[in-house]
Design a protein around this motif. Structure first.
Motif, PDB file in Angstrom:
ATOM      1  N   VAL A 270       0.826  -1.206   0.000  1.00 57.76           N
ATOM      2  CA  VAL A 270       0.000   0.000   0.000  1.00 57.76           C
ATOM      3  C   VAL A 270       0.864   1.262   0.000  1.00 57.76           C
ATOM      4  O   VAL A 270       0.480   2.304  -0.531  1.00 57.76           O
TER       5      VAL A 270
ATOM      6  N   LEU B 292       0.427   4.745  -2.448  1.00 58.60           N
ATOM      7  CA  LEU B 292      -0.192   5.906  -1.809  1.00 58.60           C
ATOM      8  C   LEU B 292       0.759   7.098  -1.818  1.00 58.60           C
ATOM      9  O   LEU B 292       0.346   8.235  -2.056  1.00 58.60           O
TER      10      LEU B 292
ATOM     11  N   VAL C 129       0.086  10.654  -3.465  1.00 64.78           N
ATOM     12  CA  VAL C 129       0.274  11.906  -2.737  1.00 64.78           C
ATOM     13  C   VAL C 129       1.144  12.859  -3.566  1.00 64.78           C
ATOM     14  O   VAL C 129       0.834  14.048  -3.710  1.00 64.78           O
TER      15      VAL C 129
ATOM     16  N   VAL D 156     -10.187   6.826   2.319  1.00 64.10           N
ATOM     17  CA  VAL D 156      -8.875   6.341   2.788  1.00 64.10           C
ATOM     18  C   VAL D 156      -8.923   4.858   3.126  1.00 64.10           C
ATOM     19  O   VAL D 156      -8.024   4.097   2.739  1.00 64.10           O
TER      20      VAL D 156
ATOM     21  N   VAL E  42      -6.900   1.849   0.973  1.00 66.68           N
ATOM     22  CA  VAL E  42      -5.991   0.913   1.635  1.00 66.68           C
ATOM     23  C   VAL E  42      -6.448  -0.531   1.430  1.00 66.68           C
ATOM     24  O   VAL E  42      -5.663  -1.402   1.027  1.00 66.68           O
TER      25      VAL E  42
ATOM     26  N   MET F   9      -3.877  15.251   0.991  1.00 66.58           N
ATOM     27  CA  MET F   9      -2.672  14.462   0.739  1.00 66.58           C
ATOM     28  C   MET F   9      -2.157  13.868   2.061  1.00 66.58           C
ATOM     29  O   MET F   9      -1.683  12.739   2.107  1.00 66.58           O
TER      30      MET F   9
ATOM     31  N   LEU G 216      -4.030  13.017   4.516  1.00 61.75           N
ATOM     32  CA  LEU G 216      -4.968  11.929   4.800  1.00 61.75           C
ATOM     33  C   LEU G 216      -4.513  10.629   4.125  1.00 61.75           C
ATOM     34  O   LEU G 216      -4.492   9.552   4.740  1.00 61.75           O
ATOM     35  N   LEU G 217      -4.131  10.741   2.857  1.00 62.41           N
ATOM     36  CA  LEU G 217      -3.680   9.541   2.132  1.00 62.41           C
ATOM     37  C   LEU G 217      -2.357   9.033   2.687  1.00 62.41           C
ATOM     38  O   LEU G 217      -2.139   7.822   2.808  1.00 62.41           O
ATOM     39  N   PHE G 218      -1.467   9.974   3.032  1.00 62.88           N
ATOM     40  CA  PHE G 218      -0.177   9.545   3.563  1.00 62.88           C
ATOM     41  C   PHE G 218      -0.368   8.862   4.924  1.00 62.88           C
ATOM     42  O   PHE G 218       0.212   7.812   5.205  1.00 62.88           O
TER      43      PHE G 218
ATOM     44  N   ALA H  49      -2.807   7.244   5.919  1.00 63.01           N
ATOM     45  CA  ALA H  49      -3.445   5.937   5.757  1.00 63.01           C
ATOM     46  C   ALA H  49      -2.429   4.823   5.578  1.00 63.01           C
ATOM     47  O   ALA H  49      -2.677   3.667   5.948  1.00 63.01           O
ATOM     48  N   LEU H  50      -1.266   5.162   5.022  1.00 65.34           N
ATOM     49  CA  LEU H  50      -0.325   4.068   4.751  1.00 65.34           C
ATOM     50  C   LEU H  50       0.479   3.686   5.980  1.00 65.34           C
ATOM     51  O   LEU H  50       1.063   2.587   6.029  1.00 65.34           O
TER      52      LEU H  50
END
Lengths: 684, 684
Positions: free
Chosen positions: A380, A384, A388, A606, A610, B507, B509-511, B513-514
């Motif tokens: 993931v 991601l 970003v 999100v 994932v 961005m 938020l996506l980061f 998530a990982l």
């Protein structure tokens, strides 16, 4: 009609004509001996029967939504919804029909002429789907643009079209996904694990259903999915072009008038889709021409290169139309991001990680499964981070509109991506038919190689789909906010301000997070349940049909019973997860208001990103780790060893991950996005 | 010293004295025969050796952070950090020491006196940990309050204390989690699956390490985790009390002056913790007194009831101090929410769903694993909805401060929750020792029953921990925003506005998530790798030590080799995930700024909440599904059947889910929250 309307409609029409020529060519190719023709007919009939039943259910759904939209948003909205849905259905119909002709002809081509001809046959079959998906999508969007580009309700019309496309994709993907994996898992459990007979053995009554599943899931379902991605990305960009404050579009073309600027922002996505389709058509012919090179290399290039060609073409065309260099850079970022996500997916599903998963099979199925989940979770990270970075760059150059445009750039090569995607299951089916018809090891070796390449390209294709989905949903999400604001401004109400620390948004975030989990749980349970029913039935046939398991000549299994079980289960089980996806944003929006709905979208995004990445890549890694062992990758642990059995367990877990739940979740978030956008004016 | 400082310190001291009395009582109890004493010594020595090595690494870490904090935020901050860390270490040390005495004495009590005495012995051992955790936590927080409540840097001091507590918890939980599951999985794979010998068989060289693991993971690691939850919840509420605009605290006590209001908001969490500890001490004695009732019922009540007693006490005390009725309602919502999350966890890990998982074992390990993952995903829904409801209610009555207070209400019974949590692995260890020492079936039956109850209470305890973690992080997140704003206001800068549609936030938020995915992947891989090494070593011993597997008298395995492998692996493998958790917010904050960091926190929160709930519940369901089959729950498929073997595979997957990765992820999000809060002034 202006130039762009004309260009898009003509390009779409040309693509459909090319699709027709491939269809005719496939159908004319020789079908092989009588056994092959009979097996192929079983598969085709099973697939078409499933589609017919699925379409009946979808017709009821579509009629209900049509009525609802006609009553609330007007007939134009209802009509656009119907068009979006209908084009999806016919793309799926023709694409799958072509695939069910191409599979047996691929096997025959492999037998009579060898690998290059087999490759081209499978590609031709896939191209029908690829060109239908992109051609019909472009005709639909271009048609709306031609008819309504100056209509005051253009936004609602476009959103309705997207909701039609998305919700059909959702049901088709989930229904098809449940079918294909229930049949696959069920047939494998009894066949490979219990009875110790090879994959696709004609004695196994589940094999026909398994092959039907490849068509309804990996071809028809996948086609609807990609059609939807394409439509949603374009629609998200159009929606932002229509609603963003004009100052936020300035970077697109700094030197033009405000009115012109908005027109440019609305037309650009369509222009890119048109360029993309033209490039893809050429790309498909080039790919066919390279049939004598190693298929793995050719098809990998066919996925990665076209988006860059689109960027090149755009770099030549856009500046002349007044677009800034930032616009081209944004498209390049999208294309590069797609390529990176695709290559990372490729890495996780065909290189180092699969050796580790294979290695972990030595200590049993438990450690194999643990390792596969770990690989999925790890995989993931880079995608991601890439998204970003793409988001960052495109936002830097073009603001939120740029994020939508990057998604369009990522999907510009849709026709060829879909061609290569559909090629895989056709080759897989061809292998199944050659096995069942007893064409011998050499033919099987050819179809196996083509199939193995298809597994990797499928993974890369999923990477593109999920990557573009994430960017598209980010854009849809922003468009939702703008749309609500536009309505509020018109009513003289204060703007919608979404503070991340607003408790409403935060609670929405947590609520949204549970939706992908629920869809994942429902679809996974559905596969498990349906597979269980199939296992019982196959066991019954082995037990009660004398001589079947021993392979006595003249004793045939009853594949139609399995096909019926899988069909009924898939139709029944697709309803609940589909309903959640469509209804959740409606209920949250009307009951709790736009702030909570915005949080819900972000939370679902999100978690959905994932889970779908993790499931797609983990599933691919398990599958190929098993194949790696089968090809002798673990010294002293060949097919049939304990390590191989452990790897089969991992593959069984990965099957619904990668082909049912993962894709279902990835569509879920897009459906929620477009539905929210559509109802925005009603809940503003 | 004001009344509250006095009350909290005295309550904390009383709790520690009670803990000491339990410790002495446990140590005085008879230890059984020589074999038992020897085995217990092995386990104790292994556990203490691990702790010593772990603490050495943590000392280096703490010294580095101490220096860093002293240089940037001053000596007071560094000192508070050290205090937070040190109290965690000594709670873990005494708690685990008590547990390693209590385990063998529980076995001996079961042998000599039967179930009630064994239950009380295990509870007494657990109470040492429970009372140390809550007592030391309260003394630390009460001491800071007494010394610095009017200090201008109170916020930074409190945050530093929390960072000390959190980061130790992170490493202890991950290191202990890797140890316990590597040993458990490794011993099971060779013992139960390959060699077909029972669990805890003395011939298996991995059994001592497995029992050590219960102590370092489920007791020391869990203790640090719960201590941290307790501290973080109180600190989040204090932080909001210090920084929220005064208007947003008004609902807490509408009729008092502004200055008084802030003092009340800061002191209330400490007051509740004090009440909670007092109630818990009484509760522990009541639980002990009920030793003749069925243990399952007693312990379930011991988890659910205390938070309501705290609410009752608060309802009696708070209005007299000027607090609104909304304050009491918020606490009640927190307690009720905790109970609901706990009961849902109980349902998913001991009722209907485990029968379905057991049933799915009939078609093999693949369907068992699919079903378990589906159960885990499904189990996320109601807890998250409950937390949304709690957040909604508490926000309605008290705003964001209310969300923090609800978390404090949920954790008010920490001392007794931790007691019951630590009881489980003590009983489990007691069972292991009785098996290894050959105490016979009747003794084993008693310890098995106590252990089975412990499995469920552990799941309920995890539900509380994750539920409170989610609310705490939401509060920390809001506090971060307020803290940045406070600094900016002081500097005359504009406020930090976190728009959900800001590309930076999205961005982030996506980061974010990982990050949970990465920590999950690293910890799961670590368990897999360490378990693999242990499997190899156990296989080697069975192969190379003549007579070991046959059980020849006088032939002993070499358990210390396994203990060393597990210890080294756990220490080595805890570094990377721990470093990610601590460094990610620092790097994001300094490099990309507070907007991106806020998004990162939110992204990590939702994904972390989902993954940790899914892993905890899925893991519990697999474990108990396996036990259900062992107890004859599947007609005709007893222990040793194919269905049972399939269930063992699921349990193997669930082990690192529930005891390593899930808890690791749940701490990750809290560590990120407190670290962000601490660095907020530096990046504002």
């Amino acid at each position: 009609m202006d130039a762009l309307s004309y260009q898009s409609l003509v390009t779409g029409a040309v693509a459909l004509m090319v699709a027709r020529s491939f269809y005719v060519r496939v159908k004319k190719a020789p079908e092989g001996n009588e056994t092959m023709a009979r097996i192929a007919r079983y598969v085709r009939e099973g697939a078409m029967a499933f589609l017919a039943r699925e379409y009946k259910v979808l017709a009821v759904y579509a009629a209900a939504v049509f009525a609802l939209l006609a009553a609330t948003l007007g007939l134009l909205s209802a009509g656009a919804f119907a068009a979006g849905a209908f084009l999806s259905l016919i793309a799926g119909f023709f694409g799958m029909k072509a695939a069910t002709y191409a599979n047996v002809r691929t096997a025959e081509a492999a037998r009579a002429h060898g690998k290059p001809t087999a490759l081209v046959t499978a590609l031709d079959g896939g191209a029908v789907m690829g060109l239908c998906v992109a051609g019909l999508g472009l005709i639909g969007l271009g048609g709306i643009y031609a008819l309504f580009r100056n209509h005051e309700h253009l936004a609602t019309i476009v959103h309705s079209f997207a909701v039609g496309a998305s919700s059909i994709a959702l049901f088709a993907r989930i229904g098809g996904g449940i079918y294909t994996k229930a049949a696959d898992v069920g047939a494998d459990i009894v066949g490979k694990v219990e009875a110790n007979i090879p994959e696709d053995d004609p004695r196994n009554p589940g094999v026909i259903a398994d092959n039907v599943g490849d068509n309804v899931g990996d071809i028809a379902g996948m086609g609807a999915d990609i059609y939807e991605s394409y439509v949603a990305a374009v629609v998200a960009a159009i929606a932002l072009g229509l609603t963003l404050p004009i100052a936020k579009l300035q970077q697109l073309a700094p030197s033009v008038s405000e009115q012109e600027l908005r027109a440019m922002a609305v037309s650009l996505p369509l222009l890119l889709a048109t360029i993309g389709l033209a490039v893809s058509v050429v790309g498909i012919f080039i790919t066919r021409a390279l049939k004598n090179l190693p298929p793995a290399r050719v098809l990998r290039l066919a996925l990665i290169v076209p988006p860059f060609l689109v960027v090149l073409a755009a770099a030549g065309i856009l500046p002349g139309l007044g677009f800034s260099s930032g616009t081209v850079i944004t498209l390049a970022a999208g294309a590069a991001g797609g390529a990176i996500v695709g290559l990372v997916t490729d890495y996780y599903t065909s290189m180092g990680p699969i050796h580790k998963v294979a290695q972990s099979s030595l200590t049993g199925p438990g450690t194999n499964v643990i390792r596969g989940i770990a690989v999925g979770l790890e995989s993931v990270a880079i995608p991601l981070m890439t998204l970003v970075a793409v988001g960052w760059i495109s936002n830097h150059y073009l603001g939120l509109y740029g994020i939508a445009l990057a998604a369009v750039g990522m999907l510009a090569g849709t026709a060829i991506v879909m061609t290569v995607d559909a090629y895989g299951p056709i080759a897989d089916n061809g292998g199944g038919i050659s096995e069942m018809a007893g064409l011998g090891k050499e033919v099987r070796a050819i179809t196996d190689e083509l199939d193995a390449v298809g597994n990797t390209t499928a993974a890369v294709g999923k990477g593109f789909a999920i990557g573009s989905a994430v960017l598209t949903v980010v854009a849809l999400f922003a468009a939702f906010n703008m749309e609500v604001d536009a309505v509020r401004r018109a009513k003289g109400l204060p703007e919608l301000v979404l503070y991340l620390t607003d408790a409403k948004v935060l609670m929405g975030l947590l609520f949204g997070a549970l939706l992908p989990c629920l869809v994942g749980a429902l679809t996974m349970t559905a596969v498990g349940r349906a597979a269980g029913a199939i296992v019982e039935e196959i066991r019954r046939q082995f037990r009660e049909i004398p001589g079947l398991l021993e392979g006595k000549p003249g004793v045939d299994p009853q594949p139609k019973v399995i096909v019926d079980i899988a069909t009924s289960a898939a139709i029944r089980e697709m309803i609940a997860p589909g309903a959640i996806a469509v209804l959740a944003p409606v209920v949250v929006g009307f009951v709790a208001g736009p702030e909570v709905l915005a949080g819900t979208l972000a939370g679902a995004l999100v978690v959905g990103a994932v889970l779908s990445l993790m499931m797609a890549n983990g599933g691919g890694a398990w599958d190929n780790a098993k194949k790696h062992i089968e090809k002798g990758g673990l010294d002293g642990h060949a097919k049939g060893s304990d390590a191989h059995k452990a790897a089969v367990v991992g593959d069984t877990v990965g099957d619904p991950f990668k082909d049912t739940s993962g894709p279902g979740i990835s569509i879920l978030i897009k459906v929620m996005g477009v539905v929210s956008l559509l109802i925005a004016p009603l809940i503003a």
